[in-house]
Motif scaffolding. Sequence first.
Motif, PDB file in Angstrom:
ATOM      1  N   ARG A  93      37.908  42.849  24.827  1.00 55.20           N
ATOM      2  CA  ARG A  93      39.126  42.975  25.364  1.00 55.20           C
ATOM      3  C   ARG A  93      39.702  41.345  25.093  1.00 55.20           C
ATOM      4  NH1 ARG A  93      41.670  47.345  26.489  1.00 55.20           N
ATOM      5  NH2 ARG A  93      40.226  49.183  27.347  1.00 55.20           N
ATOM      6  N   ARG A  94      39.048  40.632  24.434  1.00 51.31           N
ATOM      7  CA  ARG A  94      39.473  39.237  24.341  1.00 51.31           C
ATOM      8  C   ARG A  94      40.294  39.180  23.165  1.00 51.31           C
ATOM      9  NH1 ARG A  94      34.345  35.265  24.815  1.00 51.31           N
ATOM     10  NH2 ARG A  94      33.756  35.753  27.014  1.00 51.31           N
ATOM     11  N   ARG A  95      41.259  38.173  23.186  1.00 49.73           N
ATOM     12  CA  ARG A  95      42.171  38.025  22.128  1.00 49.73           C
ATOM     13  C   ARG A  95      42.380  36.312  21.779  1.00 49.73           C
ATOM     14  NH1 ARG A  95      47.803  39.845  24.490  1.00 49.73           N
ATOM     15  NH2 ARG A  95      47.656  38.585  26.401  1.00 49.73           N
ATOM     16  N   LEU A  96      42.964  36.230  20.639  1.00 47.62           N
ATOM     17  CA  LEU A  96      43.495  34.795  20.533  1.00 47.62           C
ATOM     18  C   LEU A  96      44.769  34.704  20.365  1.00 47.62           C
ATOM     19  CD1 LEU A  96      42.307  32.008  19.658  1.00 47.62           C
ATOM     20  CD2 LEU A  96      42.155  32.835  17.453  1.00 47.62           C
ATOM     21  N   SER A  97      45.384  33.575  21.295  1.00 46.82           N
ATOM     22  CA  SER A  97      46.602  33.344  21.085  1.00 46.82           C
ATOM     23  C   SER A  97      46.911  32.039  20.400  1.00 46.82           C
ATOM     24  CB  SER A  97      47.505  33.308  22.508  1.00 46.82           C
ATOM     25  OG  SER A  97      47.292  34.551  23.222  1.00 46.82           O
ATOM     26  N   VAL A  98      47.933  31.997  19.478  1.00 45.30           N
ATOM     27  CA  VAL A  98      48.097  30.781  18.815  1.00 45.30           C
ATOM     28  C   VAL A  98      49.633  30.745  18.595  1.00 45.30           C
ATOM     29  CG1 VAL A  98      47.838  29.354  16.478  1.00 45.30           C
ATOM     30  CG2 VAL A  98      46.008  31.221  17.304  1.00 45.30           C
ATOM     31  N   ALA A  99      50.151  29.333  19.052  1.00 44.23           N
ATOM     32  CA  ALA A  99      51.395  29.145  18.791  1.00 44.23           C
ATOM     33  C   ALA A  99      51.627  28.355  17.672  1.00 44.23           C
ATOM     34  CB  ALA A  99      52.014  28.371  20.132  1.00 44.23           C
ATOM     35  N   ALA A 100      52.584  28.238  16.778  1.00 42.35           N
ATOM     36  CA  ALA A 100      52.630  27.649  15.746  1.00 42.35           C
ATOM     37  C   ALA A 100      54.339  27.230  15.224  1.00 42.35           C
ATOM     38  CB  ALA A 100      52.118  28.272  14.469  1.00 42.35           C
ATOM     39  N   LEU A 101      54.564  26.189  14.677  1.00 44.05           N
ATOM     40  CA  LEU A 101      55.683  25.770  14.319  1.00 44.05           C
ATOM     41  C   LEU A 101      55.774  25.495  12.616  1.00 44.05           C
ATOM     42  CD1 LEU A 101      56.610  23.094  16.969  1.00 44.05           C
ATOM     43  CD2 LEU A 101      57.517  25.259  17.022  1.00 44.05           C
ATOM     44  N   VAL A 102      56.743  26.079  12.056  1.00 39.55           N
ATOM     45  CA  VAL A 102      56.973  25.529  10.630  1.00 39.55           C
ATOM     46  C   VAL A 102      58.021  24.655  10.825  1.00 39.55           C
ATOM     47  CG1 VAL A 102      57.709  26.474   8.385  1.00 39.55           C
ATOM     48  CG2 VAL A 102      56.112  27.782   9.828  1.00 39.55           C
ATOM     49  N   TYR A 148      50.295  23.781  14.902  1.00 41.35           N
ATOM     50  CA  TYR A 148      49.672  24.999  15.667  1.00 41.35           C
ATOM     51  C   TYR A 148      48.690  24.621  16.455  1.00 41.35           C
ATOM     52  CZ  TYR A 148      45.230  24.730  12.970  1.00 41.35           C
ATOM     53  OH  TYR A 148      44.082  24.349  12.685  1.00 41.35           O
ATOM     54  N   ARG A 149      48.610  25.240  17.828  1.00 43.56           N
ATOM     55  CA  ARG A 149      47.623  24.878  18.783  1.00 43.56           C
ATOM     56  C   ARG A 149      47.165  26.435  19.217  1.00 43.56           C
ATOM     57  NH1 ARG A 149      47.885  20.793  16.665  1.00 43.56           N
ATOM     58  NH2 ARG A 149      48.450  18.881  17.695  1.00 43.56           N
ATOM     59  N   PRO A 150      45.955  26.716  19.219  1.00 44.65           N
ATOM     60  CA  PRO A 150      45.200  27.862  19.711  1.00 44.65           C
ATOM     61  C   PRO A 150      45.441  27.550  21.311  1.00 44.65           C
ATOM     62  CG  PRO A 150      43.420  26.576  18.855  1.00 44.65           C
ATOM     63  CD  PRO A 150      44.779  25.929  18.384  1.00 44.65           C
ATOM     64  N   CYS A 151      45.318  28.769  21.989  1.00 40.09           N
ATOM     65  CA  CYS A 151      45.184  28.842  23.459  1.00 40.09           C
ATOM     66  C   CYS A 151      43.841  29.125  23.770  1.00 40.09           C
ATOM     67  CB  CYS A 151      46.038  30.270  24.011  1.00 40.09           C
ATOM     68  SG  CYS A 151      46.319  30.185  25.785  1.00 40.09           S
ATOM     69  N   PRO A 152      43.318  28.372  24.725  1.00 47.58           N
ATOM     70  CA  PRO A 152      42.004  28.470  25.352  1.00 47.58           C
ATOM     71  C   PRO A 152      41.848  29.928  25.823  1.00 47.58           C
ATOM     72  CG  PRO A 152      43.007  26.755  26.383  1.00 47.58           C
ATOM     73  CD  PRO A 152      43.952  27.290  25.662  1.00 47.58           C
ATOM     74  N   ASP A 153      40.646  30.349  25.474  1.00 50.45           N
ATOM     75  CA  ASP A 153      40.319  31.868  26.000  1.00 50.45           C
ATOM     76  C   ASP A 153      40.132  31.918  27.480  1.00 50.45           C
ATOM     77  OD1 ASP A 153      39.816  34.453  25.741  1.00 50.45           O
ATOM     78  OD2 ASP A 153      37.569  34.324  25.758  1.00 50.45           O
ATOM     79  N   ALA A 154      39.413  30.894  27.868  1.00 49.65           N
ATOM     80  CA  ALA A 154      39.181  30.859  29.329  1.00 49.65           C
ATOM     81  C   ALA A 154      40.090  30.005  30.266  1.00 49.65           C
ATOM     82  CB  ALA A 154      37.573  30.506  29.614  1.00 49.65           C
ATOM     83  N   ARG A 155      41.168  30.424  30.639  1.00 51.32           N
ATOM     84  CA  ARG A 155      42.027  29.549  31.602  1.00 51.32           C
ATOM     85  C   ARG A 155      41.869  29.672  32.820  1.00 51.32           C
ATOM     86  NH1 ARG A 155      47.287  28.553  28.722  1.00 51.32           N
ATOM     87  NH2 ARG A 155      48.067  28.891  30.892  1.00 51.32           N
ATOM     88  N   LEU A 156      42.181  28.776  33.754  1.00 46.06           N
ATOM     89  CA  LEU A 156      41.921  28.808  35.118  1.00 46.06           C
ATOM     90  C   LEU A 156      42.974  29.730  35.718  1.00 46.06           C
ATOM     91  CD1 LEU A 156      41.402  25.002  35.624  1.00 46.06           C
ATOM     92  CD2 LEU A 156      39.805  26.693  35.466  1.00 46.06           C
ATOM     93  N   LEU A 168      53.464  21.750  22.817  1.00 45.36           N
ATOM     94  CA  LEU A 168      53.460  22.073  21.382  1.00 45.36           C
ATOM     95  C   LEU A 168      54.667  21.225  20.978  1.00 45.36           C
ATOM     96  CD1 LEU A 168      52.205  23.147  18.679  1.00 45.36           C
ATOM     97  CD2 LEU A 168      53.602  25.161  19.123  1.00 45.36           C
ATOM     98  N   ILE A 169      55.678  21.573  21.454  1.00 42.53           N
ATOM     99  CA  ILE A 169      56.953  20.785  21.020  1.00 42.53           C
ATOM    100  C   ILE A 169      56.881  19.342  21.058  1.00 42.53           C
ATOM    101  CG2 ILE A 169      59.509  20.535  21.549  1.00 42.53           C
ATOM    102  CD1 ILE A 169      59.346  23.630  22.534  1.00 42.53           C
ATOM    103  N   GLN A 170      56.155  18.635  22.384  1.00 41.37           N
ATOM    104  CA  GLN A 170      56.197  17.413  22.517  1.00 41.37           C
ATOM    105  C   GLN A 170      55.417  16.844  21.519  1.00 41.37           C
ATOM    106  OE1 GLN A 170      57.772  16.150  25.078  1.00 41.37           O
ATOM    107  NE2 GLN A 170      57.364  14.041  24.359  1.00 41.37           N
ATOM    108  N   ILE A 171      54.130  17.585  20.988  1.00 44.00           N
ATOM    109  CA  ILE A 171      53.134  17.053  19.841  1.00 44.00           C
ATOM    110  C   ILE A 171      54.064  17.159  18.544  1.00 44.00           C
ATOM    111  CG2 ILE A 171      51.281  17.806  18.445  1.00 44.00           C
ATOM    112  CD1 ILE A 171      50.099  18.589  21.268  1.00 44.00           C
ATOM    113  N   ALA A 172      54.758  17.920  18.390  1.00 46.26           N
ATOM    114  CA  ALA A 172      55.731  17.948  17.159  1.00 46.26           C
ATOM    115  C   ALA A 172      56.590  17.026  17.079  1.00 46.26           C
ATOM    116  CB  ALA A 172      56.051  19.433  16.980  1.00 46.26           C
ATOM    117  N   HIS A 173      57.179  16.860  18.163  1.00 50.08           N
ATOM    118  CA  HIS A 173      58.228  15.590  18.136  1.00 50.08           C
ATOM    119  C   HIS A 173      57.380  14.269  17.924  1.00 50.08           C
ATOM    120  CE1 HIS A 173      61.456  13.181  19.555  1.00 50.08           C
ATOM    121  NE2 HIS A 173      60.862  12.545  20.419  1.00 50.08           N
ATOM    122  N   GLN A 174      56.140  14.083  18.453  1.00 49.71           N
ATOM    123  CA  GLN A 174      55.308  12.852  18.187  1.00 49.71           C
ATOM    124  C   GLN A 174      55.207  12.606  16.690  1.00 49.71           C
ATOM    125  OE1 GLN A 174      52.220  12.850  20.951  1.00 49.71           O
ATOM    126  NE2 GLN A 174      53.600  12.378  22.700  1.00 49.71           N
TER     127      GLN A 174
END
Length: 175
Positions: free
Chosen positions: A25-34, A46-54, A68-74
């Motif tokens: 049932r695991r999945r990988l979430s990735v957020a990306a900006l073009v 892009y940044r992948p979301c860690p599988d094991a989150r608190l 992700l937006i902050q990293i893109a701005h930098q």
Amino acid sequence: MTPPTTRTWSRRGHTPVVRVRGRSRRRLSVAALVCYKPGERSRLIYRPCPDARLDGRKSFSWQGYRDLIQIAHQQLGGPIVLVWDNLNTHLSAGMRRYIADRTWLTVFQLPPCSPDLNPVEGIWSVLRRTTTANRAFAGPQNLITAVRRGLRQLQYRPDVIDGCLTGTGLTPVPP
């Protein structure tokens, strides 16, 4: 993890069966900006979301998109005009406050049910047809490695990124 299958074959009249052992049932979430800036090559961030989150979430929260937006701005070093879909975390109160507090950030929402206007959907399509096509992954880590490798390869292919932008009706100006 059911393998994405792009092509298979069998004798006429016989339905092909792909056997996969195990179930997850695991999945990988990735957020990306073009990203596109006139006079420069297109970029993919892009940044992948860690599988094991608190907090128990299986996908990005609004804070993940904020980061992700902050990293893109930098990385881009300038103002950002962000065009994104109507995902519930994009519309959350925390994200709206974050956007309102940033003068360098302008956001346009896409109309509902319009993936053909989102260039990131083109990136996911390319990834599904190339890196993850016709592969059965032994475990979640193999999937994560393959997706990261595929996205890293796409980062060095501005022509493919430009194709995803052009597919939405945007026309990037060459440098």
